[in-house]
Design a protein around this motif. Sequence first.
Motif, PDB file in Angstrom:
ATOM      1  N   VAL A 589     -40.693 -28.964-103.886  1.00  0.00           N
ATOM      2  CA  VAL A 589     -40.058 -30.184-103.442  1.00  0.00           C
ATOM      3  C   VAL A 589     -40.213 -31.193-104.544  1.00  0.00           C
ATOM      4  O   VAL A 589     -41.349 -31.465-104.963  1.00  0.00           O
ATOM      5  N   MET A 609     -54.554 -30.231 -99.390  1.00  0.00           N
ATOM      6  CA  MET A 609     -53.430 -29.139 -99.590  1.00  0.00           C
ATOM      7  C   MET A 609     -52.291 -29.705 -99.414  1.00  0.00           C
ATOM      8  O   MET A 609     -50.923 -28.875 -99.426  1.00  0.00           O
ATOM      9  N   SER A 613     -52.674 -33.277-105.827  1.00  0.00           N
ATOM     10  CA  SER A 613     -53.199 -32.879-107.496  1.00  0.00           C
ATOM     11  C   SER A 613     -51.965 -32.313-108.215  1.00  0.00           C
ATOM     12  O   SER A 613     -51.845 -32.566-109.534  1.00  0.00           O
ATOM     13  N   THR A 614     -51.003 -31.449-107.622  1.00  0.00           N
ATOM     14  CA  THR A 614     -50.064 -30.960-108.036  1.00  0.00           C
ATOM     15  C   THR A 614     -49.127 -32.101-108.760  1.00  0.00           C
ATOM     16  O   THR A 614     -48.598 -31.987-109.837  1.00  0.00           O
TER      17      THR A 614
HETATM   18  P1  ADP Z   1     -54.144 -31.197-102.612  1.00  0.00           P
HETATM   19  O1  ADP Z   1     -54.480 -31.923-104.066  1.00  0.00           O
HETATM   20  O2  ADP Z   1     -53.517 -32.383-101.784  1.00  0.00           O
HETATM   21  O3  ADP Z   1     -55.096 -30.827-102.137  1.00  0.00           O
HETATM   22  P2  ADP Z   1     -52.439 -29.294-104.250  1.00  0.00           P
HETATM   23  O4  ADP Z   1     -51.982 -30.442-105.126  1.00  0.00           O
HETATM   24  O5  ADP Z   1     -53.703 -28.625-104.535  1.00  0.00           O
HETATM   25  O6  ADP Z   1     -52.934 -30.335-102.990  1.00  0.00           O
HETATM   26  O7  ADP Z   1     -51.341 -28.726-103.523  1.00  0.00           O
HETATM   27  C1  ADP Z   1     -51.505 -27.571-102.495  1.00  0.00           C
HETATM   28  C2  ADP Z   1     -50.639 -26.590-102.546  1.00  0.00           C
HETATM   29  O8  ADP Z   1     -49.308 -27.046-102.152  1.00  0.00           O
HETATM   30  C3  ADP Z   1     -50.210 -26.261-104.139  1.00  0.00           C
HETATM   31  O9  ADP Z   1     -50.741 -24.879-104.328  1.00  0.00           O
HETATM   32  C4  ADP Z   1     -48.566 -25.635-103.873  1.00  0.00           C
HETATM   33  O10 ADP Z   1     -48.564 -24.293-103.437  1.00  0.00           O
HETATM   34  C5  ADP Z   1     -48.182 -26.466-102.767  1.00  0.00           C
HETATM   35  N1  ADP Z   1     -47.470 -27.751-103.236  1.00  0.00           N
HETATM   36  C6  ADP Z   1     -47.839 -28.857-103.997  1.00  0.00           C
HETATM   37  N2  ADP Z   1     -46.828 -29.512-104.308  1.00  0.00           N
HETATM   38  C7  ADP Z   1     -45.659 -29.057-103.995  1.00  0.00           C
HETATM   39  C8  ADP Z   1     -44.250 -29.468-104.139  1.00  0.00           C
HETATM   40  N3  ADP Z   1     -43.971 -30.567-104.333  1.00  0.00           N
HETATM   41  N4  ADP Z   1     -43.214 -28.492-103.546  1.00  0.00           N
HETATM   42  C9  ADP Z   1     -43.795 -27.449-102.820  1.00  0.00           C
HETATM   43  N5  ADP Z   1     -45.074 -26.899-102.886  1.00  0.00           N
HETATM   44  C10 ADP Z   1     -46.070 -27.810-103.258  1.00  0.00           C
END
Ligand code: ADP
Length: 865
Positions: A589, A609, A613-614
Amino acid sequence: MEQYTPMIRQYLAIKAQYEDAFLFFRLGDFYEMFFEDATKASQLLEITLTSRDGGSSERIPMCGVPYHSAAAYIEQLIELGYKVAICEQTEDPKQAKGVVKREVVQLITPGTVMEGKGLHDKENNYIAALFCENDDTYSLAFCDLSTGESRTTALTAVEEVLNELSTLRAKEVVIAPDLEEEVKKVLKERLSVTLSHQDPLPEEDGFASLIKEVSAPAMRQATNLLFHYLHRTQKRSLTHLQPVEVYEVHQFMKIDFYSKRNLELTETIRSKNKKGSLLWLLDETMTAMGGRMLKQWIDRPLINQRQINERLSMVEKLLHAFFERQEIREMLKEVYDLERLAGRVAFGNVNSRDLIQLKKSLQQIPALKDLLLRIDNDEIQALSNKMNPCEELTDLLEQAFVDNPPLSVKEGGMIRDGFHAELDEYKDASRNGKDWIANLQQQERERTGIKSLKIGYNRIFGYYIEITKANLHLLQGSRYERKQTLANCERFITPELKEKETLILQATEKIIELEYELFIEIREQVKAFIPELQELSRLVSELDVLQCFAEVSEKRQYIRPELTDSRELVIKEGRHPVVEKVMDSQEYVPNDCFMNSEREMLLVTGPNMSGKSTYMRQVALTAIMAQIGCFVPAGEARLPIFDQVFTRIGAADDLISGQSTFMVEMLEAKNAITHATNQSLILFDEIGRGTSTYDGMALAQAIIEYIHEHIQAKTLFSTHYHELTVLEESLSQLKNVHVSAVEQNGRVVFLHKIKEGAADKSYGIHVAQLAELPRELIDRANEILAELEQKEQPDLLKQEKKPSNKIAESSGQLSFFSEPVAVSAQQPDHKEKKIIEELKSYDLLEMTPLDAMNALYTLQKKLKK
Ligand code: ADP
C-alpha cells in the motif's frame, strides 16, 4: 638457547620478531610450527600435534601443513583475526652450508589479504591507521591493499572514529604503541578489529608521490604509520598504491553506525546478511568493482545538489536508453576486476590467465566507449572520453599469450608463436624432435610388423618403446635395449631415441625458462599501466553503478526525485523499496508524506504491526536513495537535501557492547539530539518503550518538545502512547498522522494507509488475538480494558488535555486515554494502579499463551485480595 639445535635457534630468532603472528616455517614441502604456535594452531586448525627433538631435554611441540595446501589454513587463521608470517628458505638447500637461510617474506594480516576467501568480490578490505593528535582529535588513514585505494580524514571524537571504522568495516587498525589505553580498549571492544603496532618513523622518500595531497601534519602521521606498516609486513614494492585522497566526513550525508544498521542499508539487523538490505535491492551491478563502488555510494550519500543532479541525469538517460543499456550490461559482464588485478600485478601474484582476462576486459572498452557516445548526455560522453582502452597493452597481451594458457606460469605453453625468435627456435627443436619420434613409431611398426608398438614417455625413464609380451618374439634382430619389465609388456630404448630425447628435454627446459622470463618481463610492462588501469576501473565502476540504478529504477518503477532548497518534503505514493520487493508488490500500500515549515514533525500513531516503522523507514530510504543519485520508489518526490539521518528503530540489543536495549535507545536518542541540525532527518520509533509507562511517556514527550524547540529537524516520531497525540495542540509544527485499521467482526484489519490525525485506539488486544492467544484470555483482557476505560486517565497530560482532533476509523469502543472520558467516582487505589501498570507493561507478542494465562491469573488474584 644454547641447548637447541641450530635450526630451532634460527626459528626462535625469527619468531622473536613476529611474536604476534603464527610463524609458518618452511621445511621442505611443509610449513611447520613449533612450541606455543604449534599447540594453538593444532587446535584452531584441527591438525595433529606431534613433537620433535630440538636438542633440549624435552621434545618440542610441532605441527605442520603441506606447502601446496597452506593457503586454506592461512585463510582460516586470518578469518579468526590472527596474523601469519610466511618464512621461506631463501637459499638452495643443496648449496647451503649449515642451516639453510630463511627469512620472513610476507606477514599476512586480516587487513592485508590479497586473495582467497577473506576477500569478497563486491567488498573492500580495508586496513586503517589511527593517529591521535591530542584529546579527541584524530586522523584516520585507510587503504584497501587489494585495490590500492587510500584515503585520509580528520575526526573530532572517538565516536566519529568508531563510526568511520565500522562504516569501512576495517579489519585491522594500525596504531602507534603509545596510543592511549582507553582508546585501544574501545577499538577492541566495540569493533573487534585486529590492532597492530607500528613505531612512528620518519617519512620515506618513496611515500612522497602518494601523500602529495595530504598537507595536515596529523593526517600525514596517520598515512605514514599505515605505509610503514604495509611495507614492513608485505616486504615488496607496492606500486599500485594510489595517491592518498583527503576527504571530510561532512562532505557527505552523515549516517551514524546505529542508523545505518537500523535502516539496513548494507546488511540486515538480524542475520547481518546483504540479502534483505538496500544494497541487496539495488545491486544490479555487473562487475565486482561496480559492486564495491555501489556499497561506497550507499555508505556516503552526497549533499551537493549539483553532484546529485549529475548522477540523476545520467541515470535518467540510461534508463531511457533501453537497448544501449542492455548492450552496456553485456559488455560489462566481460570486464574483469581491473582494480584488484592491477593490485595483484603489482604484488606479483598473477598468472597468464589473469593477463588474458585483462586483455579481454580491455578489448571491451572501445566498443563500450562508442556505445556511450550514442547516449545524449554530457556527463556520459565525458565518461566515455575519459576511458583509456590502453590499446598498446591490449596489443602486447594479444601478441604475447596463446588463448588458453595453462594455470601455472612455470610449465611453458603460454607464449604465442612469433612473439620471440629464440623461443620459436626452441619450440621448433622440440616439435621436430617430437615429430621424429612420431615417425620413428611408424617406421618401427612397419619394420617389426608389431601394430601395437608404441612410443611413450614418463618422467623416470624418458622416452621408451613399448612392446606387449605376446609380440616380443617379433623383435628378433632389433637393436633395442631392455629398460623395464611390466606385467604384460616390456619397455625398450635405443641410442637414437635417447639422443632425440636429450634434445627435446633440453629444448623444453629452455622453453619453460624463457617463457617464465618473458612472462615476468610482460608483467613488468603491465605494471607501467597500473595508474591507467586504476583510472579506467574507476570510470567503469561509475558507469556500472549508474546503469545499475537505471536498471533497478526501470524494473521497479522508481521515479526521478526533485531536490530543492526549500523546507518542503513531498512524497506521493511512496513505498518501502525492500518490503515492496519482498512482498508481492501488488499488495504493497503506497503512502504519501508531506512535511514543510509548518509540519516539521509528524507524530505517527496506529496499532502495532500496522506499518508505522515501515512508513518511517520508507521516508528515510527515499531520501538516501535520492542523495546517492538513484531514482526513488514513489509516484512523485520533492525533497530537501538532508545533511544527516538519525534513527532509533526497533529493539536490537547491542550485545557486543553489552548495553541494554533501553540504554542503546537513549544513546541513539542522545546522538540525534546532540548532532542533528534543522537540515537533518530524525526517525524515532517507539522511543521510551524500554522503560515503564510513565517514565517512557515522559521521556518521549520531553524529547519531542526538545527537538521542536531547539533543533527543528524533520522528525517522524511513532508512538503507542496515545496520550502524546494531544501535543499537536501545543506544538505548532507537530502534526498527527496515523496508520489506519478497521475492525471487522471484532478483529482488526490493517489497511497500512497513512492518514491525517491521531489513531483512535491502540488495538493491542486485537494483535494478541491475531497471535492466537487463548479465547478466554482475550475475553478477560477485553473485560479488564472495559473496566479500565471506565476509570482514570494518567496525570501526566491532564493539565494540557484539550479535545483531540482524532479521526475514528470504526465505531468500535472508545479509546482508553485519548478521548476525554468521564472520570468515574470510583478512583482506582494505589494497588489497582500498580496492577494496571503491570498489565500494560506486558508484551503479549513476546509471551507464550501459558505465560499470559499465568500472568493474568496472578493479576486477578492480586485484585481480589
Ligand atoms: P509497526 O511499526 O506499526 O509495528 P511495521 O512497520 O513493522 O509495523 O509493519 C508490520 C508489517 O506490516 C510489515 O512487516 C509489512 O509486512 C506490513 N506492512 C507495513 N506497511 C505496509 C504497506 N504500506 N503495505 C503493505 N504491507 C505493509
